[in-house]
Design an enzyme around this catalytic site. Structure first.
Site: not given
Length: 301
Positions: A152, A165, A169
């Site tokens: 991401s 997150y 990622k």
């Protein structure tokens, strides 16, 4: 040449909705037999239901394809091994793995509980590790494999409120970098896909995004290339709204600073260190050391 997957078997995690569903449908449409994996939990990972995966399987079968549902949590290695064993028992092979399963537990780092940080890492990073480990020897024995990690821009470039997150990622990029090197001799090609799409995962951003342009179907064409026979390896492909770009981890030429005033040299010449003229994309991590040793040898020479 048309990209086809006839005779190939693909596992797509988190495929009960959003991007994963679109990936599974696209693979099946082009001939792949697909394991549709989805725990069926909420966006934050709570709860579970096989209904989402079974619904996608029904879509694939209705369109004339072959698929099987699986509700394993990617955080449970034994369940992942059982999923792979079921695919092998049914179809005798696994050629493609799309690590797409994910969760969100967004908060600023100051307010985030460590359990929420750890859980997001477990799903995204360890989930991909579990699935990849479960198929790795199968792919090595067949001298063929195509694996995609879903990274991401939040990991590549950061995003407010997504330290967990983003860390997970970016870790997937590091995993991809090494596995692409280790898998090369067995034609296992490993890549990353960084999508921008309107799904359940991004619904909170809805007011700020032109949602009509950001369908998951605009991302899956890139995924199909990354898992095709002619796929690249060690690529970070970004995709969204029909746009496709490539991200790189680069290394500048930098400087050499030694002696008592080395810290001051680094500070004074930081713009030179940061100069991207002549930057490279290293073949492997050892390239950094080679550049640094070359500077030292030139200075000594």
């Amino acid at each position: 040449m048309t990209i086809r997957f006839d005779g190939r078997v693909a596992i797509v995690t988190g495929a009960g909705g959003g991007l994963g569903r679109e990936h599974a449908l696209a693979l099946a449409k082009r001939g792949a037999k697909v394991v549709v994996n989805d725990l069926g939990g909420a966006r934050d990972g709570s709860g579970a239901s096989a209904t989402a995966a079974e619904s996608v399987v029904a879509e694939i079968v209705a369109a004339g394809g072959e698929a099987m549902a699986n509700a394993a949590s990617v955080t449970d290695y034994a369940a992942v091994e059982a999923m792979v064993a079921a695919a092998m028992a049914k179809w005798g092979r696994v050629d493609i793995l799309v690590n797409n399963a994910g969760v969100l537990r967004d908060k600023t780092f100051a307010k985030m509980e460590l359990d929420d940080f750890r859980f997001v890492m477990d799903v995204h990073l360890m989930g991909a590790v579990h699935c990849t480990k479960a198929v790795w020897d199968i792919m090595r024995e067949r001298n063929y494999g195509r694996i995609v990690m879903t990274t991401s821009s939040s990991g590549l470039y950061g995003n407010f409120g997504q330290s967990n997150y983003g860390a997970a990622k970016m870790a997937l990029v590091g995993l991809m970098q090494t596995l692409s090197i280790e898998g090369a001799k067995n034609d296992i090609r490993v890549n990353c896909l960084a999508p921008t799409a309107h799904t359940r995962m991004t619904e909170d951003l809805g007011a700020r995004l032109p949602l009509d342009l950001l369908g998951p179907d605009t991302v899956s064409p890139g995924l199909l290339h990354l898992v095709s026979e002619d796929a690249p390896s060690r690529c970070i492909l970004t995709a969204g709204a029909g746009g496709f770009e490539r991200a790189y981890v680069t290394l500048t030429q930098g400087i050499r600073a030694v002696g008592e005033d080395a810290p001051e040299q680094v500070a004074a010449r930081f713009a030179e260190i940061s100069d991207r003229t002549g930057e490279i994309v290293p073949e492997m991590g050892a390239a950094q050391g080679m550049i640094e040793l070359t500077k030292a040898q030139h200075a000594a020479g």
